[in-house]
Design a protein around this motif. Structure first.
Motif: not given
Length: 66
Positions: A11-12, A44, A16, A9, A46
């Protein structure tokens, strides 16, 4: 489309889980007409959605829900 069960991931940060599967071949509307494409779904923690690829592996459409 995707064979892994985990992805990075970016972005974070972290790793995941992801589930992806092939559903069906179906016609989709694109600018200039319709093409036959294969629909895949993915989930996912998210996001969840669908993506369609034509025979040359070009993305024809995307639908994502956060």
């Amino acid at each position: 489309m995707l064979e892994q069960t985990t992805v990075v991931d970016a972005q974070r940060g972290g790793v995941i889980g992801v589930s992806a599967r092939k559903l069906t071949d179906e016609p989709i509307a694109i600018p200039g007409g319709q093409v036959q494409a294969t629909r895949y779904t993915f989930i996912t923690p998210y996001y969840a959605g669908s993506v369609w690829y034509d025979k040359s592996k070009h993305v024809g459409a995307r639908r994502v829900r956060a």
